[in-house]
Design a protein around this motif. Sequence first.
Motif, PDB file in Angstrom:
ATOM      1  N   TYR A  43      48.005  30.688  42.097  1.00  0.00           N
ATOM      2  CA  TYR A  43      49.512  30.509  41.597  1.00  0.00           C
ATOM      3  C   TYR A  43      49.963  31.613  40.751  1.00  0.00           C
ATOM      4  N   MET A  81      57.930   6.926  43.702  1.00  0.00           N
ATOM      5  CA  MET A  81      56.774   7.383  43.122  1.00  0.00           C
ATOM      6  C   MET A  81      55.760   7.944  44.042  1.00  0.00           C
ATOM      7  N   GLN A 100      54.367  11.662  44.918  1.00  0.00           N
ATOM      8  CA  GLN A 100      52.918  12.202  45.410  1.00  0.00           C
ATOM      9  C   GLN A 100      52.863  12.693  46.627  1.00  0.00           C
ATOM     10  N   TYR A 142      47.842  22.109  45.578  1.00  0.00           N
ATOM     11  CA  TYR A 142      46.629  21.626  45.596  1.00  0.00           C
ATOM     12  C   TYR A 142      45.707  22.501  45.051  1.00  0.00           C
ATOM     13  N   LEU A 198      39.795  18.377  42.586  1.00  0.00           N
ATOM     14  CA  LEU A 198      39.768  16.924  43.039  1.00  0.00           C
ATOM     15  C   LEU A 198      38.128  16.860  43.482  1.00  0.00           C
ATOM     16  N   TYR A 206      35.970  13.879  41.569  1.00  0.00           N
ATOM     17  CA  TYR A 206      35.726  12.618  42.518  1.00  0.00           C
ATOM     18  C   TYR A 206      34.059  12.648  42.929  1.00  0.00           C
ATOM     19  N   TYR A 216      44.112  13.839  51.517  1.00  0.00           N
ATOM     20  CA  TYR A 216      44.385  12.891  50.376  1.00  0.00           C
ATOM     21  C   TYR A 216      45.386  11.792  50.990  1.00  0.00           C
ATOM     22  N   ASN A 237      45.540   6.318  48.929  1.00  0.00           N
ATOM     23  CA  ASN A 237      45.749   4.805  48.680  1.00  0.00           C
ATOM     24  C   ASN A 237      46.355   4.530  49.809  1.00  0.00           C
ATOM     25  N   SER A 273      53.246  22.648  38.495  1.00  0.00           N
ATOM     26  CA  SER A 273      52.223  21.978  39.240  1.00  0.00           C
ATOM     27  C   SER A 273      51.128  21.214  37.980  1.00  0.00           C
ATOM     28  N   PHE A 292      55.727  18.634  37.251  1.00  0.00           N
ATOM     29  CA  PHE A 292      55.610  17.577  38.192  1.00  0.00           C
ATOM     30  C   PHE A 292      54.808  16.322  37.982  1.00  0.00           C
ATOM     31  N   ARG A 293      53.742  16.780  37.426  1.00  0.00           N
ATOM     32  CA  ARG A 293      52.648  15.971  37.297  1.00  0.00           C
ATOM     33  C   ARG A 293      52.876  14.779  36.113  1.00  0.00           C
ATOM     34  N   HIS A 337      52.807  11.043  37.041  1.00  0.00           N
ATOM     35  CA  HIS A 337      52.134  10.321  36.558  1.00  0.00           C
ATOM     36  C   HIS A 337      52.422   9.072  35.607  1.00  0.00           C
ATOM     37  N   ILE A 339      53.455   5.833  37.497  1.00  0.00           N
ATOM     38  CA  ILE A 339      52.443   5.220  38.558  1.00  0.00           C
ATOM     39  C   ILE A 339      52.201   3.617  37.772  1.00  0.00           C
ATOM     40  N   ASP A 397      44.774  15.199  32.407  1.00  0.00           N
ATOM     41  CA  ASP A 397      45.846  16.206  32.601  1.00  0.00           C
ATOM     42  C   ASP A 397      45.905  17.219  31.668  1.00  0.00           C
TER      43      ASP A 397
HETATM   44  C1  HEM Z   1      48.936   6.851  43.169  1.00  0.00           C
HETATM   45  C2  HEM Z   1      49.293   7.662  42.386  1.00  0.00           C
HETATM   46  C3  HEM Z   1      48.555   8.979  41.777  1.00  0.00           C
HETATM   47  C4  HEM Z   1      47.341   9.164  41.463  1.00  0.00           C
HETATM   48  C5  HEM Z   1      46.167   8.348  41.709  1.00  0.00           C
HETATM   49  C6  HEM Z   1      47.120  10.550  41.254  1.00  0.00           C
HETATM   50  C7  HEM Z   1      46.005  11.313  40.756  1.00  0.00           C
HETATM   51  C8  HEM Z   1      45.936  12.551  40.762  1.00  0.00           C
HETATM   52  C9  HEM Z   1      44.657  13.197  40.232  1.00  0.00           C
HETATM   53  C10 HEM Z   1      43.412  12.545  40.179  1.00  0.00           C
HETATM   54  C11 HEM Z   1      45.005  14.664  39.856  1.00  0.00           C
HETATM   55  C12 HEM Z   1      44.094  15.604  39.663  1.00  0.00           C
HETATM   56  C13 HEM Z   1      43.759  15.596  38.246  1.00  0.00           C
HETATM   57  C14 HEM Z   1      43.033  16.832  37.845  1.00  0.00           C
HETATM   58  O1  HEM Z   1      41.760  16.788  37.882  1.00  0.00           O
HETATM   59  O2  HEM Z   1      43.778  17.800  37.411  1.00  0.00           O
HETATM   60  C15 HEM Z   1      46.458  14.936  40.164  1.00  0.00           C
HETATM   61  C16 HEM Z   1      47.057  15.828  40.051  1.00  0.00           C
HETATM   62  C17 HEM Z   1      48.612  15.980  40.399  1.00  0.00           C
HETATM   63  N1  HEM Z   1      49.344  15.054  40.445  1.00  0.00           N
HETATM   64 FE1  HEM Z   1      48.998  13.075  40.746  1.00  0.00          FE
HETATM   65  N2  HEM Z   1      48.393  10.986  41.241  1.00  0.00           N
HETATM   66  C18 HEM Z   1      49.326  10.228  41.614  1.00  0.00           C
HETATM   67  C19 HEM Z   1      50.804  10.453  41.720  1.00  0.00           C
HETATM   68  C20 HEM Z   1      51.303  11.557  41.522  1.00  0.00           C
HETATM   69  C21 HEM Z   1      52.798  11.429  41.622  1.00  0.00           C
HETATM   70  C22 HEM Z   1      53.946  10.523  41.737  1.00  0.00           C
HETATM   71  C23 HEM Z   1      53.114  12.882  41.493  1.00  0.00           C
HETATM   72  C24 HEM Z   1      54.461  13.516  40.982  1.00  0.00           C
HETATM   73  C25 HEM Z   1      55.637  13.310  41.394  1.00  0.00           C
HETATM   74  C26 HEM Z   1      51.973  13.510  41.086  1.00  0.00           C
HETATM   75  C27 HEM Z   1      51.848  14.847  40.639  1.00  0.00           C
HETATM   76  C28 HEM Z   1      50.693  15.490  40.667  1.00  0.00           C
HETATM   77  C29 HEM Z   1      50.403  17.000  40.584  1.00  0.00           C
HETATM   78  C30 HEM Z   1      51.643  17.924  40.687  1.00  0.00           C
HETATM   79  C31 HEM Z   1      49.066  17.305  40.734  1.00  0.00           C
HETATM   80  C32 HEM Z   1      48.631  18.812  40.450  1.00  0.00           C
HETATM   81  C33 HEM Z   1      48.018  19.093  41.912  1.00  0.00           C
HETATM   82  C34 HEM Z   1      47.052  20.183  41.789  1.00  0.00           C
HETATM   83  O3  HEM Z   1      47.181  20.947  41.012  1.00  0.00           O
HETATM   84  O4  HEM Z   1      46.290  20.209  42.798  1.00  0.00           O
HETATM   85  N3  HEM Z   1      50.921  12.495  41.254  1.00  0.00           N
HETATM   86  N4  HEM Z   1      46.950  13.600  40.500  1.00  0.00           N
END
Ligand code: HEM
Length: 574
Positions: free
Chosen positions: A46, A94, A98, A106, A111, A115, A245, A249, A340, A344-345, A349, A352, A430
């Motif tokens: 990155y 939302m 995701q 990613y 992850l 998990y 991924y 869900n 990332s 965005f996160r 988040h 949700i 986060d």
């Molecule tokens: C059902 C809904 C969602 C769940 C269960 C979920 C869950 C997660 C989890 C568990 C992580 C990794 C946390 C970590 O260990 O750092 C993550 C990362 C992230 N999520 Fe979500 N998320 C959801 C929805 C969203 C939405 C709606 C967005 C953006 C609009 C988003 C953006 C991100 C981003 C950008 C990352 C970082 C990914 C990475 O660095 O690999 N997520 N999310």
Amino acid sequence: REKRRVICEYQPTPRCKRVAKSRYRTIDGSCNNLKHSKWGKSYTCYPRFMDANYPDGHGNDIMNPRLLNPRKLSNSLFKEDVPHKSKKHNLMLMNWGQILANEMTYTSGILMPLYFRQIEPCCNESDASFHPKCAPIFIPENDFLNKELGHSCMNFVRSEVCPSCKNEPRKSINIRTSFLDFSIIYGNAESDLEKTRAYKNGLLNMKKNFLEDVGKNEDGPCGVKWRLWYPEVKNIECFVSGDDYVNSNPWKAAVQTVFVREHNRLAKLYRDAFPHLNDEELFQRARRILIAKVQMITYNEFLPAFFGQNLMEEFELAVLKDGYTEYNEEIDPSTTIEFSTAAFRAIGHSMISSGTTRRAANGNVIKERIDDTWHYVVNFTKGRLDQYIRGYLFDPSNEIDMFYEDTIRNYFEKNFNNIPKYGTDMTAVDIQRGRDHGLPSYAQVYEKCYEKKIESFDDLKGILRDENIEKLSKTYETAEEIELYPGIAAEVHVQGASLGPVAICLWHHHFYNIKFGDRFYFEHKNQMGSLTENELKYVRNTTLSTIICQNGDTFRQYQITKNAFLLPSSRLKA
Ligand code: HEM
């Protein structure tokens, strides 16, 4: 020497001669930019929007004694008092967020351990003290997770280090391509294609209109993992796609299924029109148009919901009514770690909601809480595709603000590994991830974006919401120290937009770069992959709702709002 170079650079630099004249993008994003063949490619380090901000300068140790424990921050800043449901946007918005998140970013290593608990002993004090990958989050004694459920520590494993020969602060690895190329369906390595393609008539692998259910095979790609997550369930099914991924869900799996069907619909149209074309050509043609449609939905429907139409125009993000745009080979499209891990996160988040349902065509509503179905797609059986999609069309997303549902903050992954009531706090994770990745502070990014310093809590007036400044002033010693993730969540939204100033700056930077820095972006002219005028016209007519209608089981256009991210008006029936 070759081996040393690979370890140093993480990945060798791809050569582009063979693909330079192809009208199709590579599967791993390499050679999109012919001069900088790794820009935007999968499995690269990155880049940073700004310099790293590690307390030790390198990122070996992320403990900063001046900052509060992430769980304490989560409790004092993000606790939801009253549910904040959107009156305008549904959970499909939302969900698309995701999908895009999984599409462009990613981080290697985050992850799996979270998990699968491969490094389970992060919460075992003796291990935590010496294992360099561990950065557990301790839960205060008076916290209900500790007091009532007896959990004193949350597992947290640091992301993989991106190898580098330079003496520079630690970086992480992005497994995905940064481009909107729907790698969540096609994968981002040649080897992924073997599981996603049928190798016949250009089709993707489907079984009875579903994604291939290889998960039934215990040694298959998901069988082994899923058994670890849900040991009590036998012969668990899951879907196979370019991205594991997909099983996040059932709602996400349903939308991805619709897009796999759309690929196959396009491949069939091409086959009917050009019966002499071989499997490879049919596959690539369908993939090229599907990706163009995904970009159209993102720039024409998804992003305007956040930027508002005026900023879309001002930032040159709006899709043109006619004519072409121009590719700029000087723009690096790579996803930055700030986008990332925070920008965005934090927004996604906060949207949700656990108030999720699936809805039958006769109006029956079946409540299916998202926290009971995280990584549990077994309920997504034949005949339920429309039900899940209808649920996301009709249920509101949460407002973008600093209130995160208890589901997210207290019960995330609650039914993993069969540990009753296990609670992880995704918000605390986060925040800790921001520290893991050495993110700059909110004030540092604000200054880079707007050339204005933030030196006191008073300077934040009008930038962050008043009630949030109050909360932040009780948790951070100085305004300069406010971290990027909480800062973004605390922002006042700019007029006409659903994002605050720093979120806008980082989103603009990202979505501008992956548009003008993507040689294959669907509106660009004079490139090998440029669409013809007719193709462009066809793609510009795409909406998410038309794709759902064409590929759902029984949907009719009148049952879905034209813009599928908007809650339906009362005149529409379930
Ligand atoms: C059902 C809904 C969602 C769940 C269960 C979920 C869950 C997660 C989890 C568990 C992580 C990794 C946390 C970590 O260990 O750092 C993550 C990362 C992230 N999520 Fe979500 N998320 C959801 C929805 C969203 C939405 C709606 C967005 C953006 C609009 C988003 C953006 C991100 C981003 C950008 C990352 C970082 C990914 C990475 O660095 O690999 N997520 N999310």
